[in-house]
Design a protein around this motif. Structure first.
Motif, PDB file in Angstrom:
ATOM      1  N   LEU A 106       0.854  -1.188   0.000  1.00  0.00           N
ATOM      2  CA  LEU A 106       0.000   0.000   0.000  1.00  0.00           C
ATOM      3  C   LEU A 106       0.885   1.231   0.000  1.00  0.00           C
ATOM      4  CD1 LEU A 106      -2.974   1.135   0.450  1.00  0.00           C
ATOM      5  CD2 LEU A 106      -2.433   1.116   2.878  1.00  0.00           C
ATOM      6  N   VAL A 107       0.429   2.272  -0.659  1.00  0.00           N
ATOM      7  CA  VAL A 107       1.150   3.543  -0.649  1.00  0.00           C
ATOM      8  C   VAL A 107       0.273   4.560   0.064  1.00  0.00           C
ATOM      9  CG1 VAL A 107       2.111   5.395  -2.059  1.00  0.00           C
ATOM     10  CG2 VAL A 107       2.345   3.030  -2.798  1.00  0.00           C
ATOM     11  N   VAL A 108       0.830   5.211   1.079  1.00  0.00           N
ATOM     12  CA  VAL A 108       0.089   6.243   1.805  1.00  0.00           C
ATOM     13  C   VAL A 108       0.443   7.593   1.204  1.00  0.00           C
ATOM     14  CG1 VAL A 108      -0.257   7.366   4.029  1.00  0.00           C
ATOM     15  CG2 VAL A 108       0.037   4.893   3.928  1.00  0.00           C
ATOM     16  N   PRO A 109      -0.552   8.309   0.684  1.00  0.00           N
ATOM     17  CA  PRO A 109      -0.263   9.610   0.063  1.00  0.00           C
ATOM     18  C   PRO A 109       0.103  10.656   1.100  1.00  0.00           C
ATOM     19  CG  PRO A 109      -2.634   9.218   0.124  1.00  0.00           C
ATOM     20  CD  PRO A 109      -1.974   7.981   0.669  1.00  0.00           C
ATOM     21  N   ASP A 110       1.372  10.983   1.138  1.00  0.00           N
ATOM     22  CA  ASP A 110       1.845  11.978   2.086  1.00  0.00           C
ATOM     23  C   ASP A 110       1.958  13.307   1.331  1.00  0.00           C
ATOM     24  OD1 ASP A 110       2.927  12.565   4.707  1.00  0.00           O
ATOM     25  OD2 ASP A 110       4.839  12.892   3.684  1.00  0.00           O
ATOM     26  N   PRO A 111       1.569  14.443   1.855  1.00  0.00           N
ATOM     27  CA  PRO A 111       1.118  14.713   3.213  1.00  0.00           C
ATOM     28  C   PRO A 111      -0.402  14.713   3.383  1.00  0.00           C
ATOM     29  CG  PRO A 111       1.532  16.772   2.121  1.00  0.00           C
ATOM     30  CD  PRO A 111       1.769  15.683   1.094  1.00  0.00           C
ATOM     31  N   TRP A 112      -1.130  14.072   2.490  1.00  0.00           N
ATOM     32  CA  TRP A 112      -2.590  14.123   2.540  1.00  0.00           C
ATOM     33  C   TRP A 112      -3.175  13.532   3.815  1.00  0.00           C
ATOM     34  CZ3 TRP A 112      -4.316  17.614  -0.482  1.00  0.00           C
ATOM     35  CH2 TRP A 112      -3.672  17.877  -1.693  1.00  0.00           C
ATOM     36  N   THR A 113      -2.410  12.681   4.517  1.00  0.00           N
ATOM     37  CA  THR A 113      -2.910  12.135   5.787  1.00  0.00           C
ATOM     38  C   THR A 113      -3.162  13.255   6.796  1.00  0.00           C
ATOM     39  OG1 THR A 113      -0.626  11.740   6.460  1.00  0.00           O
ATOM     40  CG2 THR A 113      -1.834   9.861   5.549  1.00  0.00           C
ATOM     41  N   GLY A 114      -2.538  14.414   6.572  1.00  0.00           N
ATOM     42  CA  GLY A 114      -2.763  15.557   7.464  1.00  0.00           C
ATOM     43  C   GLY A 114      -4.207  16.020   7.487  1.00  0.00           C
ATOM     44  N   LEU A 115      -4.962  15.682   6.432  1.00  0.00           N
ATOM     45  CA  LEU A 115      -6.381  16.058   6.416  1.00  0.00           C
ATOM     46  C   LEU A 115      -7.166  15.343   7.509  1.00  0.00           C
ATOM     47  CD1 LEU A 115      -7.046  16.178   2.566  1.00  0.00           C
ATOM     48  CD2 LEU A 115      -6.811  18.104   4.155  1.00  0.00           C
ATOM     49  N   LEU A 116      -6.605  14.258   8.064  1.00  0.00           N
ATOM     50  CA  LEU A 116      -7.266  13.584   9.193  1.00  0.00           C
ATOM     51  C   LEU A 116      -7.385  14.524  10.394  1.00  0.00           C
ATOM     52  CD1 LEU A 116      -5.591  10.054   9.025  1.00  0.00           C
ATOM     53  CD2 LEU A 116      -7.991  10.602   8.543  1.00  0.00           C
ATOM     54  N   GLY A 117      -6.551  15.552  10.433  1.00  0.00           N
ATOM     55  CA  GLY A 117      -6.633  16.533  11.514  1.00  0.00           C
ATOM     56  C   GLY A 117      -7.951  17.286  11.537  1.00  0.00           C
ATOM     57  N   LEU A 118      -8.675  17.241  10.424  1.00  0.00           N
ATOM     58  CA  LEU A 118      -9.982  17.910  10.383  1.00  0.00           C
ATOM     59  C   LEU A 118     -10.983  17.235  11.321  1.00  0.00           C
ATOM     60  CD1 LEU A 118     -10.257  18.584   6.535  1.00  0.00           C
ATOM     61  CD2 LEU A 118      -9.631  20.199   8.358  1.00  0.00           C
ATOM     62  N   LEU A 119     -10.775  15.926  11.624  1.00  0.00           N
ATOM     63  CA  LEU A 119     -11.705  15.219  12.512  1.00  0.00           C
ATOM     64  C   LEU A 119     -11.699  15.793  13.922  1.00  0.00           C
ATOM     65  CD1 LEU A 119     -13.700  12.923  13.187  1.00  0.00           C
ATOM     66  CD2 LEU A 119     -11.724  11.441  13.545  1.00  0.00           C
ATOM     67  N   PRO A 120     -10.537  15.875  14.617  1.00  0.00           N
ATOM     68  CA  PRO A 120     -10.588  16.493  15.950  1.00  0.00           C
ATOM     69  C   PRO A 120     -11.010  17.956  15.926  1.00  0.00           C
ATOM     70  CG  PRO A 120      -8.326  15.882  15.363  1.00  0.00           C
ATOM     71  CD  PRO A 120      -9.226  15.311  14.319  1.00  0.00           C
ATOM     72  N   ILE A 121     -10.682  18.683  14.836  1.00  0.00           N
ATOM     73  CA  ILE A 121     -11.134  20.080  14.744  1.00  0.00           C
ATOM     74  C   ILE A 121     -12.662  20.115  14.711  1.00  0.00           C
ATOM     75  CG2 ILE A 121     -11.250  22.109  13.252  1.00  0.00           C
ATOM     76  CD1 ILE A 121      -8.361  21.476  12.388  1.00  0.00           C
ATOM     77  N   VAL A 176     -10.281   9.502  16.564  1.00  0.00           N
ATOM     78  CA  VAL A 176      -9.388  10.543  17.071  1.00  0.00           C
ATOM     79  C   VAL A 176      -7.973   9.989  17.228  1.00  0.00           C
ATOM     80  CG1 VAL A 176      -8.877  11.973  19.086  1.00  0.00           C
ATOM     81  CG2 VAL A 176     -11.190  11.906  18.175  1.00  0.00           C
ATOM     82  N   THR A 177      -7.850   8.747  17.687  1.00  0.00           N
ATOM     83  CA  THR A 177      -6.533   8.119  17.832  1.00  0.00           C
ATOM     84  C   THR A 177      -5.836   8.007  16.483  1.00  0.00           C
ATOM     85  OG1 THR A 177      -7.302   6.836  19.740  1.00  0.00           O
ATOM     86  CG2 THR A 177      -5.316   6.041  18.637  1.00  0.00           C
ATOM     87  N   ILE A 178      -6.584   7.593  15.462  1.00  0.00           N
ATOM     88  CA  ILE A 178      -6.012   7.465  14.118  1.00  0.00           C
ATOM     89  C   ILE A 178      -5.616   8.839  13.578  1.00  0.00           C
ATOM     90  CG2 ILE A 178      -6.549   6.877  11.711  1.00  0.00           C
ATOM     91  CD1 ILE A 178      -8.299   4.565  12.904  1.00  0.00           C
ATOM     92  N   ALA A 179      -6.505   9.826  13.739  1.00  0.00           N
ATOM     93  CA  ALA A 179      -6.196  11.181  13.262  1.00  0.00           C
ATOM     94  C   ALA A 179      -4.964  11.734  13.964  1.00  0.00           C
ATOM     95  CB  ALA A 179      -7.397  12.098  13.481  1.00  0.00           C
ATOM     96  N   ASN A 180      -4.899  11.537  15.278  1.00  0.00           N
ATOM     97  CA  ASN A 180      -3.788  12.058  16.065  1.00  0.00           C
ATOM     98  C   ASN A 180      -2.486  11.309  15.768  1.00  0.00           C
ATOM     99  OD1 ASN A 180      -2.683  13.788  18.044  1.00  0.00           O
ATOM    100  ND2 ASN A 180      -2.842  12.199  19.581  1.00  0.00           N
ATOM    101  N   GLY A 181      -2.603  10.080  15.258  1.00  0.00           N
ATOM    102  CA  GLY A 181      -1.413   9.272  15.022  1.00  0.00           C
ATOM    103  C   GLY A 181      -1.083   9.058  13.562  1.00  0.00           C
TER     104      GLY A 181
END
Length: 200
Positions: free
Chosen positions: A67-82, A111-116
């Motif tokens: 699997l390839v994780v598109p970096d830095p797009w994982t940063g959009l997970l930060g929108l969940l805790p916001i 939240v754990t996944i977004a934060n990590g």
């Protein structure tokens, strides 16, 4: 035996370095659980295991080249805790307790996944370099340390000073912590310049 202890020590170091910020999130969740009953302590623990498990599994799969994780797009997970923090700030409450920013097992896991999300960047090279037996030691240490993290956070969340602080300022402090975590994830990931380049 020395190899085993060295591997366990290395695993503990990797876990602590990548999950130190989870102590804050877990403490806030345990304080909210004391004040509102949501999320339930067992949901916090199970959600933390589910979230960390998902991050580690992703790291292992990416390390194996599946699997390839598109970096830095994982940063959009930060929108969940916001979003969770803003929702809690806008919610009207009839009591003075801390708001239940996250109310379920899946919410805690999210939240754990977004934060990590940034943990994956560390896990991939680590797991890529490990032999299968050493990888198993890492996984077992991670399982044990999630329990330790939850126990420490539960103790902190029951400490009188922490409880008093959240009791006085919890209606804005707890959501503000979630918003701050989300902003840190989004800004730290470098996704904003990428979005600006796409929109520009």
């Amino acid at each position: 035996m020395t190899d085993l202890l060295g591997s366990a020590g290395g695993a503990a170091l990797v876990f602590a370095a990548t999950n130190l910020d989870d102590i804050v999130v877990l403490t806030v969740l345990f304080v909210a659980a004391r004040g509102t009953g949501r999320p339930r302590p067992r949901d916090i623990v199970a959600g933390q295991y589910l979230g960390i498990g998902a991050l580690v599994a992703t790291g292992v799969v990416v390390a194996a080249g599946l699997l390839v994780v598109p970096d830095p797009w994982t940063g959009l997970l930060g929108l969940l805790p916001i979003a969770l923090g803003v929702r809690a700030l806008l919610a009207r409450r009839d009591d003075d307790g801390p708001p239940a920013v996250v109310g379920s097992l899946l919410g805690v896991a999210g939240v754990t996944i977004a934060n990590g999300a940034d943990n994956i960047a560390v896990y991939v090279p680590v797991f890529r370099s490990l032999r299968p037996a050493t990888g198993l030691v890492f996984l077992l240490v991670f399982v044990a340390l999630v329990a330790v993290w939850c126990a420490v956070a539960a103790l902190l969340g029951g400490h009188p000073r922490v409880v008093r602080l959240v009791g006085r300022a919890g209606h804005w402090l707890v959501p503000a912590i979630f918003v701050a975590i989300g902003v840190t994830i989004v800004v730290g990931s470098g996704v904003l310049p990428r979005l600006a380049a796409l929109l520009g």
